[in-house]
Design a protein around this motif. Structure first.
Motif, mmCIF file in Angstrom:
data_model
loop_
_atom_site.group_PDB
_atom_site.id
_atom_site.type_symbol
_atom_site.label_atom_id
_atom_site.label_comp_id
_atom_site.label_asym_id
_atom_site.label_seq_id
_atom_site.Cartn_x
_atom_site.Cartn_y
_atom_site.Cartn_z
ATOM 1 N N ALA A 34 -21.642 -11.931 4.832
ATOM 2 C CA ALA A 34 -21.278 -11.676 6.796
ATOM 3 C C ALA A 34 -22.593 -11.443 7.458
ATOM 4 N N GLN A 35 -23.605 -11.887 6.758
ATOM 5 C CA GLN A 35 -24.468 -10.372 8.153
ATOM 6 C C GLN A 35 -25.486 -12.079 8.358
ATOM 7 N N PRO A 36 -26.381 -12.341 9.677
ATOM 8 C CA PRO A 36 -27.365 -13.101 10.371
ATOM 9 C C PRO A 36 -27.761 -13.462 8.621
ATOM 10 N N THR A 37 -28.717 -12.900 8.259
ATOM 11 C CA THR A 37 -29.963 -13.137 7.183
ATOM 12 C C THR A 37 -29.074 -13.808 5.718
ATOM 13 N N PRO A 38 -29.448 -15.105 6.103
ATOM 14 C CA PRO A 38 -29.098 -16.337 4.804
ATOM 15 C C PRO A 38 -29.106 -15.415 3.128
ATOM 16 N N LEU A 39 -28.264 -15.110 3.057
ATOM 17 C CA LEU A 39 -28.334 -14.808 1.579
ATOM 18 C C LEU A 39 -29.550 -14.815 0.503
ATOM 19 N N GLY A 40 -29.946 -15.924 0.541
ATOM 20 C CA GLY A 40 -31.386 -16.154 -0.096
ATOM 21 C C GLY A 40 -32.840 -15.554 0.464
ATOM 22 N N LEU A 116 -34.177 -16.412 -16.531
ATOM 23 C CA LEU A 116 -34.914 -16.476 -16.340
ATOM 24 C C LEU A 116 -34.580 -17.787 -14.897
ATOM 25 N N GLY A 117 -34.721 -19.099 -16.191
ATOM 26 C CA GLY A 117 -34.929 -20.429 -15.352
ATOM 27 C C GLY A 117 -33.538 -20.162 -14.067
ATOM 28 N N LEU A 118 -32.444 -18.931 -14.507
ATOM 29 C CA LEU A 118 -30.843 -19.641 -13.981
ATOM 30 C C LEU A 118 -31.358 -18.577 -12.563
ATOM 31 N N TYR A 119 -32.434 -17.758 -12.602
ATOM 32 C CA TYR A 119 -32.348 -16.623 -11.447
ATOM 33 C C TYR A 119 -33.289 -17.371 -10.330
ATOM 34 N N PHE A 120 -34.065 -18.016 -11.086
ATOM 35 C CA PHE A 120 -35.190 -19.203 -9.861
ATOM 36 C C PHE A 120 -34.228 -20.304 -10.196
ATOM 37 N N ALA A 121 -33.410 -21.114 -10.313
ATOM 38 C CA ALA A 121 -32.891 -22.309 -9.499
ATOM 39 C C ALA A 121 -31.944 -21.681 -8.515
ATOM 40 N N GLY A 122 -31.113 -20.648 -9.060
ATOM 41 C CA GLY A 122 -30.179 -19.982 -8.002
ATOM 42 C C GLY A 122 -31.349 -18.825 -6.406
ATOM 43 N N ARG A 123 -32.509 -18.507 -6.806
ATOM 44 C CA ARG A 123 -33.227 -18.398 -5.648
ATOM 45 C C ARG A 123 -33.758 -19.490 -4.816
ATOM 46 N N ALA A 124 -33.878 -20.881 -5.547
ATOM 47 C CA ALA A 124 -34.274 -21.901 -4.952
ATOM 48 C C ALA A 124 -33.114 -22.554 -3.827
ATOM 49 N N LEU A 125 -31.957 -22.326 -4.541
ATOM 50 C CA LEU A 125 -30.823 -23.038 -3.837
ATOM 51 C C LEU A 125 -30.099 -21.263 -2.876
ATOM 52 N N GLY A 126 -30.549 -21.068 -3.255
ATOM 53 C CA GLY A 126 -29.589 -19.702 -1.441
ATOM 54 C C GLY A 126 -28.810 -19.311 -1.905
ATOM 55 N N VAL A 127 -28.649 -19.016 -3.023
ATOM 56 C CA VAL A 127 -26.891 -17.640 -3.124
ATOM 57 C C VAL A 127 -27.399 -16.967 -4.564
ATOM 58 N N THR A 128 -28.653 -16.702 -4.368
ATOM 59 C CA THR A 128 -29.252 -15.611 -5.824
ATOM 60 C C THR A 128 -29.787 -14.564 -4.630
ATOM 61 N N VAL A 129 -29.463 -13.303 -4.630
ATOM 62 C CA VAL A 129 -30.612 -12.646 -3.550
ATOM 63 C C VAL A 129 -31.956 -11.795 -4.261
ATOM 64 N N ALA A 130 -33.197 -11.821 -3.677
ATOM 65 C CA ALA A 130 -34.293 -11.751 -4.628
ATOM 66 C C ALA A 130 -34.431 -10.185 -4.968
ATOM 67 N N VAL A 131 -34.041 -10.105 -6.710
ATOM 68 C CA VAL A 131 -34.120 -8.726 -7.206
ATOM 69 C C VAL A 131 -34.944 -8.267 -7.070
ATOM 70 N N ASP A 132 -35.684 -7.110 -7.535
ATOM 71 C CA ASP A 132 -36.861 -5.606 -7.488
ATOM 72 C C ASP A 132 -36.027 -5.268 -8.499
ATOM 73 N N PRO A 133 -36.187 -5.532 -10.311
ATOM 74 C CA PRO A 133 -36.031 -4.190 -11.206
ATOM 75 C C PRO A 133 -36.465 -3.348 -11.577
#
Length: 249
Positions: A34-40, A116-133
């Motif tokens: 719902a935020q104006p900033t895209p998920l990615g 790890l590959g899925l995380y980068f793919a999700g970031r590239a597609l804009g469906v995963t937020v940046a995660v600092d663990p």
């Protein structure tokens, strides 16, 4: 135990632990969308400091880990058997070096690299937020606490989602794949706060772990594999992020 009592017990255990996390996570992804900033372009952080007062922060980190492990102790209490192995219904028996360490290392490798590959793919597609663990402030106790946090995650997720739920849902007459798929969706749902890529990745991990558990009947390899995965991410992330900033920007 009656079906109603079994469902009541499951509900209480989940609301005290990962079921509540799943509900909060679902609300978080709704809020994010719902935020104006895209998920990615959004971010989240794990293992964050709560104060600049070092020893208060340490105490809070340790207290948080202990509180999160209380439901693990609860399900061990609920499924404890007077005969050996006492936690056999949770898939826990004596430690075995080759399957518990060697098997766990293979599982961690098989899950970690595609994850790890899925995380980068999700970031590239804009469906995963940046995660600092590993967002803790640097201190002498930072790495030990991060390792304890990894142990907390491994125990909490595998003992409750696999050991406990597989036992109780089996008591209710659920079939093998019905249990595997439903618990995998639960695993994915409490990671939704990281985005849809994390949901898919963790759901797949849940299916793989469930298949292994129903084949081996032992929980320790899964717990150790999960601990290895999280320990690698929590402790190794700061170095990797600094070494390859273009990947983690």
């Amino acid at each position: 135990m009656s079906r109603r009592r079994t469902w009541s017990e499951i509900t209480i255990v989940l609301l005290l632990s990962l079921g509540a996390s799943a509900l909060y996570s679902i609300l978080q992804i709704i809020d994010d969308l719902a935020q104006p900033t895209p998920l990615g372009e959004q971010s989240t952080a794990l293992n964050t400091s709560s104060t600049t007062v070092e020893y208060v922060d340490l105490a809070r980190q340790l207290l948080g880990i202990a509180v999160d492990l209380a439901p693990v102790a609860l399900v061990c209490f609920l499924l404890w058997s007077t005969s050996r192995p006492h936690l056999g219904r949770l898939g826990i028996d004596r430690f075995r070096v080759r399957p518990d360490l060697g098997g766990a290392a293979l599982i961690a490798l098989a899950i970690g690299v595609p994850g790890l590959g899925l995380y980068f793919a999700g970031r590239a597609l804009g469906v995963t937020v940046a995660v600092d663990p590993a967002a803790l402030e640097p201190a002498w106790w930072t790495i030990p606490v991060l390792l304890l946090s990894a142990v907390r995650s491994g125990l909490q997720e595998e003992v409750i989602v696999v050991g406990y739920l597989y036992a109780r849902l089996g008591d209710l007459g659920w079939g093998r794949w019905q249990v595997i798929v439903s618990t995998a969706l639960l695993r994915g749902s409490y990671h939704l706060y990281q985005g849809f890529g994390a949901f898919v990745g963790n759901a797949v991990m849940g299916i793989v772990f469930g298949w292994i558990y129903t084949r081996w009947g032992r929980l320790l390899p899964l717990v150790i594999a999960h601990c290895l995965l999280d320990a690698t991410v929590f402790v190794g992330y700061p170095w990797v992020a600094n070494a390859f900033p273009q990947l983690f920007a």
